[in-house]
Enzyme design. Structure first.
Site, PDB file in Angstrom:
ATOM      1  N   SER A   1       9.550  90.055  12.106  1.00  0.00           N
ATOM      2  CA  SER A   1       9.118  91.440  11.948  1.00  0.00           C
ATOM      3  C   SER A   1       9.907  92.026  10.805  1.00  0.00           C
ATOM      4  CB  SER A   1       9.383  91.918  13.303  1.00  0.00           C
ATOM      5  OG  SER A   1       8.578  93.101  13.539  1.00  0.00           O
TER       6      SER A   1
ATOM      7  N   HIS B   1       3.118  90.201  19.177  1.00  0.00           N
ATOM      8  CA  HIS B   1       4.106  90.234  18.157  1.00  0.00           C
ATOM      9  C   HIS B   1       5.210  89.832  18.887  1.00  0.00           C
ATOM     10  CE1 HIS B   1       6.007  92.335  14.620  1.00  0.00           C
ATOM     11  NE2 HIS B   1       6.978  92.674  15.683  1.00  0.00           N
TER      12      HIS B   1
ATOM     13  N   TRP C   1      -1.343  95.166  14.257  1.00  0.00           N
ATOM     14  CA  TRP C   1      -0.371  96.218  13.524  1.00  0.00           C
ATOM     15  C   TRP C   1       0.263  95.619  12.237  1.00  0.00           C
ATOM     16  CZ3 TRP C   1       0.474 101.139  13.270  1.00  0.00           C
ATOM     17  CH2 TRP C   1       1.471 101.597  12.773  1.00  0.00           C
TER      18      TRP C   1
ATOM     19  N   LYS D   1      10.604  90.740   6.759  1.00  0.00           N
ATOM     20  CA  LYS D   1      10.409  91.584   5.443  1.00  0.00           C
ATOM     21  C   LYS D   1      11.772  91.337   4.648  1.00  0.00           C
ATOM     22  CE  LYS D   1       8.714  95.531   7.988  1.00  0.00           C
ATOM     23  NZ  LYS D   1       7.298  95.272   8.382  1.00  0.00           N
TER      24      LYS D   1
HETATM   25  C1  GCU Z   1       7.658  98.581  13.685  1.00  0.00           C
HETATM   26  C2  GCU Z   1       7.345  98.751  12.203  1.00  0.00           C
HETATM   27  C3  GCU Z   1       6.987  97.294  11.751  1.00  0.00           C
HETATM   28  C4  GCU Z   1       8.144  96.414  11.882  1.00  0.00           C
HETATM   29  C5  GCU Z   1       8.487  96.363  13.425  1.00  0.00           C
HETATM   30  C6  GCU Z   1       9.551  95.352  13.978  1.00  0.00           C
HETATM   31  O1  GCU Z   1       6.632  98.127  14.630  1.00  0.00           O
HETATM   32  O2  GCU Z   1       6.125  99.612  12.419  1.00  0.00           O
HETATM   33  O3  GCU Z   1       6.799  97.440  10.187  1.00  0.00           O
HETATM   34  O4  GCU Z   1       8.000  95.130  11.604  1.00  0.00           O
HETATM   35  O5  GCU Z   1       8.600  97.755  14.040  1.00  0.00           O
HETATM   36  O6  GCU Z   1      10.506  95.162  13.137  1.00  0.00           O
HETATM   37  O7  GCU Z   1       9.694  95.248  15.034  1.00  0.00           O
END
Ligand code: GCU
Length: 412
Positions: free
Chosen positions: A251, A392, A342, A255
């Site tokens: 998540s 997720h 998402w 990134k």
């Molecule tokens: C939120 C956010 C995402 C991210 C996620 C996470 O949902 O919007 O961009 O990847 O958190 O890190 O759990």
């Protein structure tokens, strides 16, 4: 209630609140748009990148700078001085399977607090230096055992069964001869708009002034910088192979892992799990979380300039396939989950697909199919991808694929 159901429900509630606060989020493929993607193999002046030398010598730098300016902020420099200290060592942990090290990094001689703390689990019976999976918040370092398959933020909702699965995954990884390294974010860059600058960034600022007119790194860049420092450490520890550090993350930390690998070419491989917007997913696709949403909720993750572009991502000079291409020719793996709309699983896949021309130019023969839907199995290389059924999360199933992929390159 089944574990996956609970996770889906929690994620659903979070997404529902985001939708309510920030307006409609598109989940219709027919409305995802078809903006053309910027070409990784064309310089900003429009001329074509004709050779590997031109890519490595010029285009790579041009793209990195654009990502710094428009998306993540300037990647912080390597500190002038680095003092890594092992602050705790536990030999023969996990029934003799591994050695646990807690390590801290200081970057100023005047005794300020450390800018990074991380934990390394080293397989106890390794014959020589081992490859390592390194990730920010990869597992809960407050526990005595690594539980890398357990999503840390929702751990309490997952219960003992998941913890057990996570611990078994940790054992499997160590048994295959890989080390596991997890970075804490509290010293590095706490995840909050008012606090992320209180860690490494404040000490780095005191050492090096930012070039005039350029944007400071957001939190993602500081987490990524932490991964680069772990490579510095791995190069000095004879138990670790500094040429085989795999940056990975789930998540938001997925990134960060991608941004780290783009900047630091010593990172040997990168794995992003469900990294979504600002990670592997294409920004120009209007599906799931968009740059406009992420800039409203998490502006401090990015360069302040990202929000200038975010209402119209088609005006960004870059897109995320170019981020993946910055890892070329090193192996990259993108993982999606079928219910994780998402994060836009299709956008994550297309990004990988469109990174291929750079890999081809550098002599890597990757032939991913253009169609995403039929991809139910894992592509194991040279560019890796899987679409796991479910929500997720970073699960044991994901780790099985990652371990297979990594073992293909770095069998210890
Ligand atoms: C939120 C956010 C995402 C991210 C996620 C996470 O949902 O919007 O961009 O990847 O958190 O890190 O759990």
């Amino acid at each position: 209630m089944r574990l996956s159901r609970i996770i889906t429900l929690i994620h659903g509630v979070v997404l529902w609140s985001l939708t309510t606060i920030h307006g409609q989020i598109n989940y219709e493929e027919s409305l995802a748009g078809s903006h053309p993607l910027p070409d990784p193999l064309r310089f900003e002046d429009g001329t074509a990148v004709g050779s590997a030398v031109e890519w490595t010598g010029r285009r790579r730098h041009e793209l990195l700078r654009l990502f710094e300016d428009c998306v993540y902020g300037v990647f912080p420099p390597r500190p002038r001085m680095q003092d890594f200290r092992i602050v705790r060592r536990i030999p023969n942990a996990l029934d003799g399977l591994e050695t646990r090290l807690d390590i801290a990094l200081w970057i100023s001689p005047d005794g300020e607090s450390p800018v990074l703390r991380f934990t390394a689990w080293l397989p106890a019976d390794a014959d020589g230096p081992v490859p390592a999976f390194a990730g920010v918040h990869l597992f809960d370092t407050s526990r005595d055992f690594p539980s890398p398959a357990v999503g840390i933020t929702s751990e309490s909702a997952q219960g003992e069964k998941a913890l057990w699965a996570g611990m078994e995954t940790g054992r499997a990884i160590l048994r295959q001869g890989f080390a596991l390294i997890s970075l804490d974010i509290d010293a590095l860059a706490p995840d909050g708009e008012k606090r992320y600058r209180t860690g490494a960034l404040s000490q780095l600022r005191a050492q090096t002034a930012l070039e005039a007119g350029r944007p400071e790194s957001g939190a993602l860049g500081v987490w990524a910088w932490g991964l680069a420092r772990v490579v510095d450490y791995a190069e000095t520890d004879p138990h670790l192979d500094g040429r085989k550090v795999i940056a990975m993350g789930h998540s938001r930390m997925g990134k960060a892992a991608l941004w780290a690998a783009a900047n630091d070419q010593r990172i040997a491989m990168v794995i992003s799990n469900n990294s979504g917007c600002g990670g592997a997913a294409l920004s120009r696709r209007n599906f799931g979380e968009s740059p406009a949403h992420i800039c409203r909720v998490f502006p401090y993750w990015f360069s302040s300039r990202f929000s200038d572009y975010s209402p119209h991502p088609e005006t960004l000079p870059v897109d995320q396939h170019q981020l993946l291409a910055l890892t070329a020719p090193r192996p990259v793996y993108v993982a999606s989950a079928s219910e994780d709309r998402w994060a836009d699983p299709k956008g994550e896949y297309l990004s990988l697909f469109h990174a291929q021309p750079v890999y081809h130019l550098l002599g890597v023969k990757s032939q991913l199919p253009q169609e995403w839907e039929p991809v139910a199995h894992a592509h194991q290389g040279p560019l890796g991808y899987h679409l796991r059924n479910g929500a997720h999360n970073l699960t044991t199933t994901d780790w099985k694929h990652f371990l297979n992929f990594a073992s293909g390159y770095f069998r210890p």
